[in-house]
Motif scaffolding. Structure first.
Motif, mmCIF file in Angstrom:
data_model
loop_
_atom_site.group_PDB
_atom_site.id
_atom_site.type_symbol
_atom_site.label_atom_id
_atom_site.label_comp_id
_atom_site.label_asym_id
_atom_site.label_seq_id
_atom_site.Cartn_x
_atom_site.Cartn_y
_atom_site.Cartn_z
ATOM 1 N N GLN A 56 52.439 52.167 59.084
ATOM 2 C CA GLN A 56 51.108 51.911 58.544
ATOM 3 C C GLN A 56 51.146 51.943 57.012
ATOM 4 O O GLN A 56 51.892 52.714 56.414
ATOM 5 N N ASP A 84 49.271 52.450 53.081
ATOM 6 C CA ASP A 84 48.426 53.502 52.509
ATOM 7 C C ASP A 84 47.034 53.408 53.138
ATOM 8 O O ASP A 84 46.412 52.326 53.140
ATOM 9 N N ARG A 85 46.549 54.537 53.651
ATOM 10 C CA ARG A 85 45.268 54.510 54.332
ATOM 11 C C ARG A 85 44.532 55.822 54.143
ATOM 12 O O ARG A 85 45.137 56.841 53.824
ATOM 13 N N HIS A 86 43.242 55.763 54.413
ATOM 14 C CA HIS A 86 42.452 56.984 54.481
ATOM 15 C C HIS A 86 42.853 57.713 55.770
ATOM 16 O O HIS A 86 42.996 57.092 56.830
ATOM 17 N N ARG A 140 40.999 56.931 58.987
ATOM 18 C CA ARG A 140 41.293 55.644 59.623
ATOM 19 C C ARG A 140 42.507 55.775 60.542
ATOM 20 O O ARG A 140 42.576 55.128 61.585
ATOM 21 N N VAL A 141 43.428 56.623 60.163
ATOM 22 C CA VAL A 141 44.603 56.860 61.022
ATOM 23 C C VAL A 141 44.183 57.605 62.283
ATOM 24 O O VAL A 141 44.755 57.389 63.358
ATOM 25 N N TYR A 180 43.060 54.900 64.331
ATOM 26 C CA TYR A 180 44.141 53.960 64.642
ATOM 27 C C TYR A 180 44.847 54.387 65.924
ATOM 28 O O TYR A 180 45.202 53.573 66.760
ATOM 29 N N ASP A 188 37.816 52.917 47.216
ATOM 30 C CA ASP A 188 38.603 52.732 48.444
ATOM 31 C C ASP A 188 40.086 52.950 48.182
ATOM 32 O O ASP A 188 40.789 53.526 49.020
ATOM 33 N N ARG A 189 40.560 52.503 47.042
ATOM 34 C CA ARG A 189 41.983 52.696 46.708
ATOM 35 C C ARG A 189 42.276 54.158 46.416
ATOM 36 O O ARG A 189 43.334 54.677 46.813
ATOM 37 N N ARG A 208 42.850 56.605 49.521
ATOM 38 C CA ARG A 208 43.968 56.355 50.433
ATOM 39 C C ARG A 208 45.094 57.361 50.198
ATOM 40 O O ARG A 208 45.296 57.839 49.084
ATOM 41 N N ALA A 261 51.682 56.037 52.373
ATOM 42 C CA ALA A 261 52.226 55.691 53.690
ATOM 43 C C ALA A 261 53.356 56.622 54.108
ATOM 44 O O ALA A 261 53.647 56.756 55.300
ATOM 45 N N TRP A 279 52.710 59.288 56.953
ATOM 46 C CA TRP A 279 52.721 59.032 58.401
ATOM 47 C C TRP A 279 54.104 59.295 58.997
ATOM 48 O O TRP A 279 54.222 59.709 60.151
#
Length: 479
Positions: free
Chosen positions: A64, A66-68, A71-72, A75, A420-421, A424, A427, A430
């Motif tokens: 995945q 870069d995410r908040h 959201r994972v 996911y 939003d950026r 995050r 990555a 994860w």
């Protein structure tokens, strides 16, 4: 040569002269070999498929961007139940319960993709496995080979001739049992060879293998004793055949099919829709983390502020939204666990009813023994579900904690173009998440779970032996 061996040899000679019996025995051996090879191949392909899908699921999760963290959480992640080596001998409930689970936040899913749901309805009639052949087909072959062992002698008047020639009643009984036992040994030998080959794979455990071997040996010995017993109690071979076929139909076919229906009627289970509706209703009553006026989360907010000695959530050293996520997941998981516990309790009661019927049917007791020792019974499925839920909860809470510690509250609530950026997480985070590892039970635990079934089969064998000893006292008497 003793009279017992002479009688056994004569009985075997009669069986060999019977072409139908020879053909039936040959077909049983071929069927067993096909069952061993097909079951082993199916187990290997299933194990490889699950391992490959598990690797792909782990790779997709780690890959995945870069995410908040939240959201994972949504996911999600797929996990697959690994198969033990003894599942090739007796797959148990695996085809019905499913092999994979989708793990996500705020929800406890069930296993999916069982073979029965993806295959022809013919699968519901029983898979062709070594266990199925020994439980169902082998006793029927023994019946057709041995139903006239003693009834034939009585019907033709040769029983008294045997006794006049010096053969004692016990020798006649032992000779007939020896012959039928030899056939049972030969009938079960291909399955046991396949069993040893299957169990020779990495991960096989000695104790459950031993219990399975003892259970099936006692089961075939029981049928040999029952056949000779019925043949001793009746005067005509035809009557013995009808009585034994009726006994087989009730004990091996009827009761194992009726017992689960009786258990389901006695202890009904809620279906998935009913459970989801009930959980949704309880969730509304527990509290809404998105409602600032909700009593539970209002009290939770005050407790957090007091713990850190601040008056505003903006002044907390941690992201309050992550803390709320952790509290919400704790509450929903406790609710899911309560419903799962009720379902497990009801299913255990159902299984208890079926096992109680096993007192009347050695086939049910043997099936319970076989699945328990192979780790493919309901207890094995529940073990997977509980470990999966523990992993899901730990994973979601770890992501919620990551939101609380790695994402600032100001960025989490900001709506500017760059927010939003900023919210995050890298990555690389994860890849640091632990993978799911199924902890298989020990050989001692598997063997212990199979002991009740073994005790019932052995008890049947002892009772049948005592009845045969009593019936042998009247052998050769005019009736």
């Amino acid at each position: 040569m003793s009279a017992t061996r002479l009688i056994a040899r004569d009985e075997l000679r009669l069986m060999v002269r019977n072409r139908v019996a020879v053909i039936a025995f040959t077909l049983l051996v071929l069927l067993t070999l096909v069952a061993v090879l097909s079951s082993w191949s199916h187990q290997r392909s299933n194990a490889d498929l699950r391992a490959r899908h598990q690797h792909e699921a782990e790779h997709a999760f780690d890959a995945q961007p870069d995410r908040h963290p939240h959201r994972v959480v949504h996911y999600g992640h797929f996990i697959f139940r690994p198969l033990g080596p003894l599942a090739a001998f007796d797959p148990g409930v695996d085809a019905f319960t499913g092999s994979s689970m989708f793990l996500e936040g705020h929800r406890q899913n069930t296993a999916n993709f069982g073979d029965v749901r993806q295959s022809s309805l013919l699968v519901r009639f029983g898979q062709l496995t070594p266990a199925f052949v020994l439980q169902v087909v082998a006793p029927l072959l023994l019946i057709f080979l041995g139903y006239g062992a003693l009834a034939r002698e009585t019907e033709r008047g040769t029983m008294r001739l045997l006794m006049l020639q010096g053969a004692a009643r016990g020798q006649v009984i032992r000779g007939k049992l020896l012959a039928l036992g030899a056939v049972a040994l030969l009938a079960g030998l291909p399955a046991m060879i396949g069993f040893v080959a299957i169990a020779g794979q990495p991960g096989a455990l000695v104790m459950p293998m031993t219990v399975i071997a003892l259970g099936y040996a006692a089961y075939l010995a029981l049928w040999a004793v029952l056949i000779v017993l019925v043949s001793a109690l009746v005067r005509r071979s035809r009557d013995a055949l009808l009585a034994l076929v009726a006994l087989w139909a009730v004990a091996v076919v009827l009761l194992p099919r009726v017992a689960p229906d009786v258990a389901s009627a006695a202890v009904p289970l809620q279906n998935r829709l009913q459970t989801d509706v009930a959980i949704a209703r309880d969730l509304r009553q527990m509290g809404d983390s998105h409602n600032p006026d909700d009593p539970h989360f209002a009290a939770f907010k005050q407790s957090v502020l007091k713990r850190y000695g601040v008056t505003r959530i903006e002044d907390l050293p941690l992201n309050y939204k992550g803390l709320v996520g952790m509290e919400g997941e704790r509450l929903t998981s406790e609710l899911f666990d309560r419903y799962a516990g009720r379902s497990y309790a009801a299913q255990n009661t159902q299984n208890g009813i079926v096992e109680a019927v096993g007192v009347l049917s050695p086939a049910i007791a043997l099936r319970s023994l076989s699945m328990a020792a192979a780790g493919t019974d309901f207890a094995g499925h529940r073990r997977f579900l509980e470990q999966a839920e523990a992993y899901r909860y730990a994973l979601v809470q770890r992501l919620n904690r990551m939101q609380a510690e790695a994402v600032s509250y100001a960025d989490d609530v900001a709506e500017d173009p760059g927010a939003d950026r900023r919210k995050r997480v890298s990555a690389a985070s994860w890849e640091k998440m632990p993978d799911f590892t199924y902890r298989a039970p020990s050989g001692t635990a598997l063997a212990a779970g199979a002991l009740p079934g073994l005790a019932i089969v052995v008890a049947w064998l002892v009772v049948a032996g005592l009845l045969l000893a009593r019936a042998s006292r009247r052998l050769g008497e005019s009736r």
